[in-house]
Motif scaffolding. Structure first.
Motif, short mmCIF file in Angstrom:
data_model
loop_
_atom_site.label_atom_id
_atom_site.label_comp_id
_atom_site.label_asym_id
_atom_site.label_seq_id
_atom_site.Cartn_x
_atom_site.Cartn_y
_atom_site.Cartn_z
N PRO A 1 0.76 -1.35 0.23
CA PRO A 1 -0.08 -0.17 -0.14
C PRO A 1 0.99 1.48 -0.08
N ASN A 2 2.13 1.27 0.58
CA ASN A 2 2.89 2.54 0.67
C ASN A 2 3.75 2.71 -0.97
N ARG A 3 3.18 1.83 -1.94
CA ARG A 3 3.79 2.00 -3.28
C ARG A 3 5.06 1.25 -3.26
N ARG A 4 5.49 0.61 -2.33
CA ARG A 4 6.98 0.14 -2.52
C ARG A 4 6.77 -1.34 -3.19
N LEU A 5 7.68 -1.54 -3.73
CA LEU A 5 7.85 -3.04 -4.75
C LEU A 5 8.84 -3.94 -4.26
N TYR A 6 8.45 -5.27 -3.90
CA TYR A 6 9.22 -6.08 -3.00
C TYR A 6 9.27 -7.23 -4.16
N ASP A 7 10.50 -7.38 -4.45
CA ASP A 7 11.14 -8.53 -4.94
C ASP A 7 11.32 -9.91 -4.55
N THR A 8 10.31 -10.95 -4.65
CA THR A 8 10.39 -12.09 -4.05
C THR A 8 11.52 -12.98 -4.32
N ALA A 9 12.16 -12.81 -5.54
CA ALA A 9 13.24 -13.56 -5.84
C ALA A 9 14.76 -13.11 -5.23
N THR A 10 14.99 -11.85 -5.05
CA THR A 10 15.86 -11.34 -4.17
C THR A 10 15.58 -10.84 -2.83
N SER A 11 14.23 -11.09 -2.36
CA SER A 11 13.86 -10.58 -1.18
C SER A 11 14.42 -9.16 -0.70
N CYS A 12 14.11 -8.35 -1.49
CA CYS A 12 14.58 -6.91 -1.32
C CYS A 12 13.58 -5.95 -1.96
N TYR A 13 13.48 -4.75 -1.58
CA TYR A 13 12.73 -3.81 -2.41
C TYR A 13 13.27 -3.31 -3.49
N ILE A 14 12.58 -3.01 -4.53
CA ILE A 14 12.99 -2.41 -5.75
C ILE A 14 12.37 -1.25 -6.14
N THR A 15 12.90 -0.46 -7.26
CA THR A 15 12.19 0.73 -7.56
C THR A 15 11.56 0.46 -9.19
N LEU A 16 10.72 1.24 -9.47
CA LEU A 16 10.11 1.18 -10.87
C LEU A 16 11.13 1.15 -11.90
N ALA A 17 12.20 1.65 -11.89
CA ALA A 17 13.33 1.73 -12.76
C ALA A 17 14.00 0.15 -12.77
N ASP A 18 13.84 -0.55 -11.54
CA ASP A 18 14.56 -1.88 -11.34
C ASP A 18 13.44 -2.86 -12.54
N VAL A 19 12.27 -2.69 -12.34
CA VAL A 19 11.10 -3.41 -12.84
C VAL A 19 11.50 -3.13 -14.43
N LYS A 20 11.63 -1.62 -14.86
CA LYS A 20 11.98 -1.83 -16.27
C LYS A 20 13.14 -2.42 -16.77
N GLN A 21 14.28 -2.45 -16.00
CA GLN A 21 15.20 -3.14 -16.21
C GLN A 21 15.23 -4.50 -16.55
#
Length: 217
Positions: free
Chosen positions: A12-32
């Motif tokens: 809900p706080n708009r943060r993205l969590y990558d379950t593969a690396t178990s860390c938070y990522i940004t929208l730029a990371d999703v683009k990559q």
């Protein structure tokens, strides 16, 4: 065999969590990840709803807000007009196939570039020089992609108009309701023609006439 997608959770706080690396990522990371041809799936962490499309659209919006937008005004307005249209599904399919074709063309261009770099010519085999050339050609290629999408969309609109014209002509010939309303059927008098009425019959002449008696002289 289906490839397992990389799951990303959005909180809900708009943060993205990558379950593969178990860390938070940004929208730029999703683009990559998309650029690296990694299949992803973005889920709402609270409801479990698949929100992948909305995140991808957000990336596209940020790219379009940059200095080199890909979609022109005409392309965007044409796409919007197809929402709710009977040919909406066909339009999506049409764009998808065209993008696949363009991607194949891009792959062939990259293969040709690798072939050129493997030659004995020291100028062409210089990776840095070739990289600078491709970087210089980037805006031109992006502009080419935009023009390709615009031409493709306009072609689909023209095809849609031709189909509509043919359907109208066909259904009018069969006398379908809603088509050719008010138009007379073949053989019927046109609305501009004056109504034809039978000519009045001439009064029949009497069989015998009375003779006026002659006055005596």
């Amino acid at each position: 065999m289906s490839v397992e997608k990389r799951v990303i959770k959005k909180y809900p706080n708009r943060r993205l969590y990558d379950t593969a690396t178990s860390c938070y990522i940004t929208l730029a990371d999703v683009k990559q990840l998309v650029l690296d041809v990694t299949d992803i799936q973005v889920l709402d962490a609270k409801s479990g709803e698949d929100i992948t499309r909305s995140v991808l659209l957000q990336i596209i919006m940020e790219e379009e807000a940059g200095g080199m937008p890909m979609f022109s005004y005409d392309v965007l307005t044409q796409i919007i007009r197809f929402y709710g249209h009977a040919m909406q599904g066909l339009m999506g399919n049409y764009l998808e196939k065209n993008l696949q074709l363009f991607s194949e063309m891009q792959g062939r261009l990259q293969d040709q570039a690798k072939s050129v770099m493997s030659t004995d010519n020291p100028m062409l085999s210089n990776a840095n020089l070739w990289g600078d050339f491709m970087k210089f050609q980037g805006p031109a290629l992006q502009n080419m992609m935009g023009n390709y999408l615009e031409s493709s969309t306009n072609l689909f609109v023209d095809m849609q108009q031709q189909l509509q014209d043919r359907a109208k002509h066909l259904f009018t010939g069969f006398g379908m309701p809603g088509y050719g309303k008010g138009e007379p059927a073949p053989g019927e008098p046109q609305p501009s023609d004056p109504p034809t009425t039978a000519a009045p019959e001439e009064a029949a002449a009497p069989a015998t006439r009375r003779r006026t008696p002659k006055k005596p002289t």
